[in-house]
Design a protein around this motif. Sequence first.
Motif, PDB file in Angstrom:
ATOM      1  N   SER A   1     -31.937   8.607 -11.071  1.00  0.00           N
ATOM      2  CA  SER A   1     -32.822   9.050  -9.992  1.00  0.00           C
ATOM      3  C   SER A   1     -34.254   8.619 -10.258  1.00  0.00           C
ATOM      4  O   SER A   1     -34.970   8.177  -9.343  1.00  0.00           O
ATOM      5  CB  SER A   1     -32.739  10.573  -9.860  1.00  0.00           C
ATOM      6  N   SER A   2     -34.688   8.727 -11.516  1.00  0.00           N
ATOM      7  CA  SER A   2     -36.048   8.314 -11.880  1.00  0.00           C
ATOM      8  C   SER A   2     -36.230   6.803 -11.701  1.00  0.00           C
ATOM      9  O   SER A   2     -37.276   6.342 -11.223  1.00  0.00           O
ATOM     10  CB  SER A   2     -36.344   8.703 -13.324  1.00  0.00           C
ATOM     11  N   ILE A   3     -35.203   6.036 -12.085  1.00  0.00           N
ATOM     12  CA  ILE A   3     -35.258   4.584 -11.913  1.00  0.00           C
ATOM     13  C   ILE A   3     -35.354   4.228 -10.436  1.00  0.00           C
ATOM     14  O   ILE A   3     -36.159   3.378 -10.032  1.00  0.00           O
ATOM     15  CB  ILE A   3     -34.027   3.914 -12.552  1.00  0.00           C
ATOM     16  N   GLY A   4     -34.528   4.887  -9.609  1.00  0.00           N
ATOM     17  CA  GLY A   4     -34.570   4.635  -8.171  1.00  0.00           C
ATOM     18  C   GLY A   4     -35.923   4.967  -7.574  1.00  0.00           C
ATOM     19  O   GLY A   4     -36.462   4.217  -6.752  1.00  0.00           O
ATOM     20  N   ALA A   5     -36.496   6.095  -7.999  1.00  0.00           N
ATOM     21  CA  ALA A   5     -37.806   6.506  -7.489  1.00  0.00           C
ATOM     22  C   ALA A   5     -38.887   5.510  -7.898  1.00  0.00           C
ATOM     23  O   ALA A   5     -39.757   5.143  -7.088  1.00  0.00           O
ATOM     24  CB  ALA A   5     -38.146   7.902  -8.011  1.00  0.00           C
ATOM     25  N   PHE A   6     -38.837   5.055  -9.147  1.00  0.00           N
ATOM     26  CA  PHE A   6     -39.830   4.086  -9.626  1.00  0.00           C
ATOM     27  C   PHE A   6     -39.732   2.771  -8.857  1.00  0.00           C
ATOM     28  O   PHE A   6     -40.747   2.209  -8.425  1.00  0.00           O
ATOM     29  CB  PHE A   6     -39.641   3.835 -11.120  1.00  0.00           C
TER      30      PHE A   6
ATOM     31  N   ALA B   1     -27.349   9.840  -6.970  1.00  0.00           N
ATOM     32  CA  ALA B   1     -28.596  10.106  -7.693  1.00  0.00           C
ATOM     33  C   ALA B   1     -29.564   8.932  -7.554  1.00  0.00           C
ATOM     34  O   ALA B   1     -30.771   9.124  -7.349  1.00  0.00           O
ATOM     35  CB  ALA B   1     -28.296  10.372  -9.172  1.00  0.00           C
ATOM     36  N   LEU B   2     -29.047   7.708  -7.646  1.00  0.00           N
ATOM     37  CA  LEU B   2     -29.883   6.523  -7.504  1.00  0.00           C
ATOM     38  C   LEU B   2     -30.450   6.428  -6.089  1.00  0.00           C
ATOM     39  O   LEU B   2     -31.646   6.154  -5.898  1.00  0.00           O
ATOM     40  CB  LEU B   2     -29.073   5.269  -7.827  1.00  0.00           C
ATOM     41  N   LEU B   3     -29.598   6.672  -5.077  1.00  0.00           N
ATOM     42  CA  LEU B   3     -30.041   6.618  -3.682  1.00  0.00           C
ATOM     43  C   LEU B   3     -31.070   7.707  -3.393  1.00  0.00           C
ATOM     44  O   LEU B   3     -32.053   7.472  -2.679  1.00  0.00           O
ATOM     45  CB  LEU B   3     -28.840   6.767  -2.750  1.00  0.00           C
ATOM     46  N   ALA B   4     -30.844   8.905  -3.946  1.00  0.00           N
ATOM     47  CA  ALA B   4     -31.808   9.989  -3.765  1.00  0.00           C
ATOM     48  C   ALA B   4     -33.146   9.627  -4.393  1.00  0.00           C
ATOM     49  O   ALA B   4     -34.212   9.966  -3.857  1.00  0.00           O
ATOM     50  CB  ALA B   4     -31.265  11.279  -4.376  1.00  0.00           C
TER      51      ALA B   4
END
Length: 291
Positions: A116-121, A215-218
Motif C-alpha cells: 500500500s505504501s509503495i502504491g501511494a508513493f 492493498a496496492l490499488l488502495a
Amino acid sequence: MGTADVIPGISSGTIALLTGIYTQLLGAIHSFNKTAFYLFRTCKWKLFWHHIHGNFLLPLGLGITVSLLTTVRLVRYLLAEHPIEIWSFFWGLSIISSIVVYQQIKRISLLTLLLSSIGAFLAYYITQITPLTSSNALWFIFIAGGIAMCAMILPGISGSFILLILGKYAYMLEALEKFDWPILTVFLLGGLLGLLTFSKFIFLLLRTYTGYTIALLAGFMLGSIPKTWPWKALVPAVNTANSIMVEKNISPMDFQVVYQKDPHILQAFLCISLGCLVVIMLKKLGGRKHI
C-alpha cells in the motif's frame, strides 16, 4: 466512468471499484484472447458474444461513450469557472473511495502495508511530474493512448492526468470535441493495445494475490488524493530549463492572500460532502460486492 475519464486526477478504475464491477471488467477485457478470435473468425456469434461478456460490455461501453460526449464541455467549463467547487467534490470522492477500498482488505499484514505504501508513493510521484511538451505526430498519439489507457484501468491514477503529463490532454479534448477521427482512431488503437495487455496482468494478480493487489490499488488511490486538493497556486517548476508553471497545494487562507479571491470555504465543504455522498450511493448501487 466516462465522466471520470475526462478529469485529470480521477480514475475510471476508481468508479469501477466502488460499483463492484472492477474484477468483472478486467475479466471481460481478459476474454479477448485466441478463443474469442477463433469464435469471431468462424462466425459463431452467440458463443463469441457470451465469451466476451457482451451483455456486460455493451451497456458499459455505451454509458462511457455517451458520458464522454455529453460531459466533456461541462467538465471543462466547471474546471475553468468553478475550480474550487469541482475539485472539492473530487477531493471528497477520493478520500471516501480510499477508505471504502481499504475496508476490502480482509487481513492486514506487514506486506499489505508495504505494498500500500509503495502504491501511494508511486501515485503521488506520478501526480507531481512536471507536464511535458510533446509531438503531435501520430506515433506519439498512439503511445500516449496506450499509456493513458493503462492508467485509466488503475484506481487512483488518472489517464487524463497522464495525458496532461505527456502534454496531450488539451490536444485530445479538442480532438474529441471536433470529432477529429484520424487522431481519435490512432489514440484508441494505442489505448486498446495498452488496455488488453495491462488489464490481463492486473486480472491475474487479482486472481492469484487478491489481498495484496487490493492493498496496492488502495495505495494508488491514497497517493492520488493530494492531486485533487481544491486550493492551488501556480509556481515555477523546479529544475526545468523552460519557464513551466506547475500547481502547488496551498491552504484556503494562502489562496485568499495570493489571489485576493474568496476561497469559497463553505461551498467547498458542501461539495466535499456531496462527493462523499456520491461514493456512499455508488457503494450501495454496487451492493456489497468486492472488487
